[in-house]
Design an enzyme around this catalytic site. Sequence first.
Site, mmCIF file in Angstrom:
data_model
loop_
_atom_site.group_PDB
_atom_site.id
_atom_site.type_symbol
_atom_site.label_atom_id
_atom_site.label_comp_id
_atom_site.label_asym_id
_atom_site.label_seq_id
_atom_site.Cartn_x
_atom_site.Cartn_y
_atom_site.Cartn_z
ATOM 1 N N GLU A 1 0.923 -1.123 -0.362
ATOM 2 C CA GLU A 1 0.123 0.069 0.465
ATOM 3 C C GLU A 1 0.754 1.378 -0.069
ATOM 4 O OE1 GLU A 1 -2.572 -0.037 3.376
ATOM 5 O OE2 GLU A 1 -4.042 -1.161 2.301
ATOM 6 N N GLU B 1 -5.451 -8.554 2.353
ATOM 7 C CA GLU B 1 -6.514 -8.184 2.598
ATOM 8 C C GLU B 1 -7.759 -7.467 2.099
ATOM 9 O OE1 GLU B 1 -4.727 -4.158 4.705
ATOM 10 O OE2 GLU B 1 -2.773 -5.606 3.920
HETATM 11 C C1 BGC Z 1 -2.504 -1.533 6.494
HETATM 12 C C2 BGC Z 1 -3.203 -2.552 7.862
HETATM 13 C C3 BGC Z 1 -4.091 -1.488 8.391
HETATM 14 C C4 BGC Z 1 -5.363 -1.407 8.206
HETATM 15 C C5 BGC Z 1 -6.535 -1.404 8.095
HETATM 16 C C6 BGC Z 1 -4.753 -1.180 5.761
HETATM 17 O O1 BGC Z 1 -4.140 0.001 5.170
HETATM 18 O O2 BGC Z 1 -2.366 -2.438 4.799
HETATM 19 O O3 BGC Z 1 -1.589 -2.134 8.088
HETATM 20 O O4 BGC Z 1 -4.206 -2.091 9.446
HETATM 21 O O5 BGC Z 1 -5.994 -1.375 6.335
HETATM 22 O O6 BGC Z 1 -7.206 0.133 8.658
#
Ligand code: BGC
Length: 480
Positions: free
Chosen positions: A176, A377
């Site tokens: 990111e 994610e």
């Molecule tokens: C990031 C994480 C973060 C998650 C939740 C993502 O943008 O990679 O490190 O904890 O979002 O906000």
Amino acid sequence: MTASLSSGVSAKPAPEAFRWGAASAAYQVEGAFAADGKGRSVWDHYLDDLDLAGPGMSGAVAINFYDRTQYLKDIALMKQIGLTSYRFSISWPRIIPDGVGPANPAAIAHYRQFIADLKAAGIQPMLTLYHWDMPLSLARAGGWENRASIEWFRHYADVIFYNFHDQVDLYVLVNEPLVERAMKQLAEQRMAGGKATFAIVPPASELPGALRTFNHLLLASAAAKKSFDAKGYPGRLGVALPLFPTLTAQRASPADRKAAQLADGVMNRWFLDAMYKGSYPADVLDAVASLGGDIDVQPGDAAAIHAADFDYLGINFYSPLFIRRPAGAAANGYAAEMFIPEGVYAAYNGAVRPDQFTALLDRIRVEYGNPPVFITENGAGFPGDDEMIDGAVNDRKRCRYLVDHIGAMKSAMAKGADVRGYHVWSSHDNLEWLFGYGSRFGMIHVDFNTQKRTPKLSAGIYSQIIRGKAVSAASCERPS
Ligand code: BGC
């Protein structure tokens, strides 16, 4: 939305077993801030020296995940949930304490043991090389704004590949760039003591610096990929992008729509066009040219990024962003800000819109040649959702979010999207960067005082999904 999840994961037979996983990042979980000769990262500096997440807020202990006694218990919980994949990050300042000098054998030994322990539990590693914890010495030398960062990262990546290629075959090079940059801006605003806004869409004043760092991060990833390929190591390498579909309010003006289009260019097309088309988007280049500032895009840069031919696209999806033109902005030129329209159901990270997850995956398939994708994610946190009552945490909102988003991913896969795996953010509650320990995202509850772990309702539902049971959002109403 209810989605039946009882059938197999793809209409088209996948060449490999679908990876059902969860994700975390070193600084958010490890603690052990000085163990085994670790160097300092920019995040140790932000929180411990400058108190930027509030007084006393620190990653010095976090969820104690560097400790083998602790992490073995966590791996046992992950195995119980049924995870087949774990995405974790390696801390650059542990491996190369000063950023560019000799490697630290104690840290390498630690991560080799961790990976062996994961695999012994039947969980495949997905290794992230860089999840924002830049060695402090390199941050002080300009970090990603300095073109030398391409070479710093390539050197670090070579150390990682040399030491882990016999254990790991799936790597995330960087996580990111866009959100890391927004965090850095927020940190700098807090340092300056003025008004601080977490602006994922860079404001005009930040745009040149942001694009400059994105170009360097992509070039650094390309250089690492080239080096990996030249060594002939087996494995797949990609970059994890936070992709944000852009939406406008119902009564948006033409200027709002133009702002949304440009925001899409900066947040999504800037990265995707370079990687899959070998060029940077002309509308963004025009917009930034009118602002001035040196973005350090040299002839051949986008082509080099394209030529790296990343093996897969990593997608971090949380929410779409509503975009508008800021009030009072000049009629022409780049000006965009994010907002949440009144009445929209939102989590910490924005509006909850699983339909936009499907739309995003459709877009990657149609506009970018349907590359192999890993969802690196996906997840959510909601105020009040993680309360421990009588020893249980019934996080119904997160549970529904996961069921609906996995259903949305499957809809896209049914139309042909080549998704190979899915990782929930996050396995555990952890340190949410500048927002401290208040915003929980985990399927496993962590008591930050005692380090006690308690799997939540969402962990139980995810476990059922992994095991092929039919669940729907309604299943989240009946905690077992
Ligand atoms: C990031 C994480 C973060 C998650 C939740 C993502 O943008 O990679 O490190 O904890 O979002 O906000």
